[in-house]
Each structure stands twice: as structure tokens, then as C-alpha cells.
Design a protein around this motif. Sequence first.
Motif, short mmCIF file in Angstrom:
data_model
loop_
_atom_site.label_atom_id
_atom_site.label_comp_id
_atom_site.label_asym_id
_atom_site.label_seq_id
_atom_site.Cartn_x
_atom_site.Cartn_y
_atom_site.Cartn_z
N ARG A 185 -6.82 -0.21 -6.43
CA ARG A 185 -6.23 0.59 -5.35
C ARG A 185 -7.25 0.89 -4.26
NH1 ARG A 185 -1.98 3.93 -5.94
NH2 ARG A 185 -3.18 5.82 -5.53
N TRP A 215 -1.61 5.55 -11.92
CA TRP A 215 -2.35 5.99 -10.73
C TRP A 215 -1.50 5.89 -9.47
CZ3 TRP A 215 -6.21 9.00 -11.33
CH2 TRP A 215 -6.93 8.95 -12.52
N ALA A 216 -0.53 4.98 -9.46
CA ALA A 216 0.39 4.95 -8.33
C ALA A 216 1.24 6.21 -8.29
CB ALA A 216 1.29 3.71 -8.42
N GLU A 236 -1.32 10.16 -0.42
CA GLU A 236 -1.60 8.87 -1.06
C GLU A 236 -2.98 8.36 -0.69
OE1 GLU A 236 -1.38 5.18 -2.96
OE2 GLU A 236 -0.20 7.00 -3.24
N ASP A 291 -8.91 8.22 -7.43
CA ASP A 291 -9.19 6.86 -7.89
C ASP A 291 -10.69 6.59 -7.97
OD1 ASP A 291 -6.60 5.56 -8.39
OD2 ASP A 291 -6.22 5.95 -6.29
N ARG A 296 -6.51 7.97 -3.17
CA ARG A 296 -7.33 6.77 -3.35
C ARG A 296 -8.80 7.05 -3.16
NH1 ARG A 296 -4.13 1.43 -2.71
NH2 ARG A 296 -1.99 2.16 -2.79
N THR A 298 -1.81 1.06 -14.22
CA THR A 298 -1.67 0.88 -12.78
C THR A 298 -0.55 1.78 -12.24
OG1 THR A 298 -2.39 -1.41 -13.04
CG2 THR A 298 -1.37 -0.81 -10.95
N PHE A 333 0.85 -1.18 0.00
CA PHE A 333 0.00 0.00 0.00
C PHE A 333 0.89 1.23 0.00
CE2 PHE A 333 -2.57 3.37 1.47
CZ PHE A 333 -3.88 3.02 1.21
N SER A 389 -7.67 1.71 -10.85
CA SER A 389 -8.08 2.55 -9.73
C SER A 389 -8.93 1.76 -8.74
CB SER A 389 -8.87 3.76 -10.25
OG SER A 389 -8.03 4.67 -10.91
N GLU A 440 -7.75 -2.22 -2.19
CA GLU A 440 -6.65 -2.41 -1.24
C GLU A 440 -6.91 -1.64 0.04
OE1 GLU A 440 -3.09 -1.29 -3.16
OE2 GLU A 440 -2.87 -3.16 -4.29
#
Length: 678
Positions: free
Chosen positions: A393, A273-274, A199, A207, A203, A270, A33, A390, A396
Motif C-alpha cells: 500500500r 489494512w484496506a 485513507e 501502514d 498509508r 491485505t 488506490f 502494508s 502504491e
Amino acid sequence: MSEPTTTSDEATAAASRRPPQPPRGPRPGGHSFGQPVEKAGNFGVSARRLLGRLAPYRARVVLAVLLSIAGVVLGTLGPRVLGRATDYVFAGFIGRRLPAGVPLDEVVADLRAQGQDTYADLVEGTPHVVPGQGVDVEALGGVILQVVALYAVAALLTWVSVRVVNRISMWTVRDLRADAEEQLHQLPLSFFDKQPRGEVLSRVTNDLDNVQQSLQQTFGQLLGSLVTVVAILAMMLWISPVLTVIALLTIPVSVVITALIAKRSQKLFTAQWAHTGTLNGQVEEAFTGHELVTVFGRREEISAAMRRTNDQLFDVTWRAQFISGIIMPAMFFVGNLGYVLVAVVGGLRVANGTLSLGDVQAFIQYSRQFTQPVTQVASMANLLQSGVASAERVFELLDEPRQVPDPSGDAPVEAPRGRIEFEDVSFSYGAEPLIEDLSLVAEPGQTVAIVGPTGAGKTTLVNLIMRFYELDGGRITLDGRDITTMTRRQLRAHIGMVLQDAWVFEGSIRDNIAYGRPGATDAEVRAAAEAAYVDRFVQHLPDGYDTVLDDEGSTVSVGEKQLITIARAFVAQPSLLILDEATSSVDTRTELLVQEAMARLRADRTSFVIAHRLSTIRDADVILVMEHGRIVQQGRSGAGRSAHEVLLASDGAYRRLHDAQFRGAAVEVDEQGAPTPA
């Protein structure tokens, strides 16, 4: 946000004072994460899980599917019916050139006798031909009206279906947002110790917005495209199985091309978006600490770090869009090859009379329409991959382990007297123990001061009382009752907490003070403000208690902001008071006044006071000296001497701390930061 309970909500600002946490390792089957990712953990699982979120609206999903099927079927019939119109026109064109009054069979036989077999096959294979007669306008008009009606009803049904799908998409993301908010309130404080705020915010904002956009733009179109493919395939088989096989030859090629490109672009989406989350974290840190960044002249370094992340984000975004963008032109190319084959073979079959011109025209339309939904799916591949990345994420975050649940039931808690007891308490943030086998008793009405070097575990000690963290061993009791047998709301409803990092929200000064006890009257708010000396500076503000603060409290000074949080504790009237360097940001004169007020506030209450300045805890009933998570020295008032005097009389850790503050030149500190004689 969760409902506030007295001033314990100020603890949300405590993250800045917590010890650094060890990083977590990667989770099985996925990625860590908050860490940049190179590829999706599992695209298929995340996509199925996202579709599973539609389950509460299955009835509406079924309705949307039925409406979509009906609309597609009616729309698919259009070219077939329109082919009949072409046949009427073509029949009129041929019939006008044939001798009038002669039966069609004789005309065909006569053409074959003349050696015109191809023309004879064409005439014989064209429906509605009447020798000597032109276009049947009445029949042609009826066909056109049928086509208009079919397309009108199909458009209406499709519009209703799309509207239902859009509503389902918005409701689904609304539920995801609610679950994410609920999850954030249920996560332990240790989770936020380890994650950059930017972060986490990325999300639950970026996201989720991307998931909603992807659902709205792909779900309805995917549903319509799948139904269209089935309906068109059925019509193509009805017209000509041979041409259908030719048209379908391009499908495996299209599938292979799409799969190859999608596999390569998914990991880029992926990563996109990270990197977005990482950039948000850097932006949040840079602007919340803007003053310090400016003072220390680190703007260039901060800008350089943000440029590097921004360049990485640009690079993966460009590559993801470029690679996924290849899908659509590749599909067009393959589709056009199939179109050419169908046109050639179809023309030959019209010429030999196997098919009518209208059938070939309808089939060509169907073949073009058949590739259109496939192409649409291909063009939506980038949106779909981005949305699933997204969603992965967000899932998660939702899968993070929650804090230990509150005990079942809601047994009433009487107003506590304030007796706190630590019984062999052990706690660690990671592998390294911080507090081991700590035992302590604070009697009702006592003021317990906790002193010691940075990192000794002072703030952790009071955080354990608030159940911000769970114990590794032992227990803590309030009036003899284990605090784990109470709900967190019950426990914190009787605790007031004032932190070194004062926290205010956007609202008036009156609202910020009343936050400590919802429903407090204006008279109670003013009394608390006077007790905390807030009234002194509020009187000089143009709007007085109605002065609006922003979430950074920039309208007032840091010291004034801290006085507001102290007034918030006054109005809460807690049974247990926790003061964590509560006067560190006020001037010396105001500190003395506030200490007097806080002495009144602490009357008949158990108080835990964390202090670095020993001058602020001279009147404490009990003074605890902590080092490395252990109480190394303890002093209690009695026999006419205060706890402060008792500890000074002994040559121990407290004496060394005292000498370090008041005779700074005469002492040094060891490697652990503990003062030692020079």
C-alpha cells in the motif's frame, strides 16, 4: 511540511471547494488506490521491493549476516560438544561395571563368547570406555567449560547482530517515511481531490508503522533462522546421513502446509489494512464534521456506517489471524512426528554400536533445533504477510504519478508588475471539459472580479494561475513570461491568496499572521492585524497576540479566523492577490471595514476576486461573468461608469445574477442554476 510561501499555502484548504472528480479505474496488476482490496497485487514483487530498500545499508547487512553466521555456527557446535560430555558420563557408567585391568578388546571378545553380542556392540561403540573406571571428571569438566564458552560467545555475537538488524530496520522505515512525505509534496492537487484524507493518512502512519514492526520482528529472526537451518543441516549430515534423511522427510510436508495456509491468509491481511484505511477515513470525516453531523441528526447513520466497516475489519482480521495461526501448531505436529522417527532409529543404531549415545543425543537436539527455526518462520508468517501487505500500500502511494516537474535551473524572477494573460486556455477535470478556449487579460493594478453560478469554474480559474493544476491547452503568462517556465516556488512567492475556508495552524495568533512572510517583525504583524481589524478582538483576549490557536481555530470564531487569514495576506505584501469569497464569514459591518482595508491592499496590485455577493465587487475594474467554464459577459470601467454599472445596463447574465440576489422573489433558476426572469 513544505516551506510556506506567503499566503498561497492556504490553498491546502481548497479541496473542500473543488468539483467532484471521476473515480479512477484499477491500475494494472494491482488495485485502485483507496479502494478496498480482496487480495494482494503481487506478494513476491512487493517483498523483493521492500528488501531492495535495504540496499543503502548493504555494508551493515553484510556485517549482520557475518555476525549471525558466526553466532549460529558457535551455537550449533554446542550440542555436538555436549554430546562428548554425555559420552564421558555413559562411558563411566559402563566402565564401572567391567572388570578392571582387562583390556577393552578382551572384554568385548569375552562378551561375544558369552553370546552377549548386543552388549558387546554397545561397549565397543561407546568412546572413552576404560574397564573398571568411572566417569572422567577432569575431561568432563573441560568439555563443560568449552560448551559454556561457545554459548557465551555465540550469545554475544547474536546480540550484536540483532542490534545491527534493528537499526537497519528503523533506518529503512525512516527512509520510507521521508520518501512518503516527499511524495505527498510532489503529488498534484488532483490526487488529493480523489482520495479520502483518512485513507492517505492511514498509508503514511498505520501502514508504515506496521512495516517497521514487521521488519524488526521478522528480518533479524528470519536471517538467524536461515543461517541456523544451514548450520544444523551440516552438523546433522556430519553425525548421521541416515538420520538426516529421516529428519528431512518432514520438511516437504511443512512447506506444503505453510504455502497452502499462507496463500489463503495473505489476501485477508491485505483486506485488513484496506478496511483499516476505510475506517480511518470515516472516523476523520465524522469528527471533523462533528457539528454538522450533530445538527442534522445523522449520528445514528454515521455510527451504523462505522460499525459496518468495523465489523468487516473485525471479520477479516479474525480470519487472517485464525488461518495464519494454524501454521504453528501444524508445524509442531509434523515436527514431533519426525522427532519420534529419529528417536526410534537412533536408539536402534546406538544399540548396534553404529552411533554413540552422545551422537544420538546431539542429533536429537539438532533435529529439534532444525524444526525450531522452521517453526519460527511459520509463526512469523502472519507478521510477514501483514507487513508486506502494508508495504504494498505504501509503494502504491510512492508510485503515484507526480506533478509536472519544475523547469531545470533557477532563473531569477524580478518582482512582477502583475499582468496576467490567459491565451486560449482549456482545462478539464476528467472527460467533461470545464474551461475551453478562454482568453483574458488582467492589467497591472486592476481588480478583476469573477462571478457566476456554482460550478462555473471561478475557483478553477485562479487555481490555474497558482499552477495547482496543469492546463490541457493554451498558456498563462505573468508579465509576458509563461508561468510553466518558472518554478512553483518562484511563482507562488509573489502571490497572496485568501480562501473562503480559512486555515489556521496550532500556534499563536502572531505566528499565524507572520506565516504569510517568515521574518516579519512584530511591528509589521501588528500593522497587518490593524489593517485587517484583527487587533479589535485580539485586544480582548487574555493573552493578546500570544493566544494559542489549535488546528481547528476553536479559540476564535469563524469570522475572526478569516480576518486572521486576511491579515496574513496583508503582511505578505504580494504582487498578485487572489481573494476567494474572502469575507463570506464576517458580519456586514466588519465586511465593509475589511473591504476598505482590502481596497488599500489591492492598490498597485493585480487582484482576482471571486464573489457570490455582488455588493462586494462594485468597485472592481473588470467583472467577468462565467458559466460552464466560459466567460459569457465582461464589463470594464470607463467613461465615468464602473464595470458594475456597465453590466447592469445590459440585459445579460450579470443582470440576472443581480436580480436573483436583490429581487429573489422575482426570479427563478433554470436546470443549470442560472437565474432567469420569473
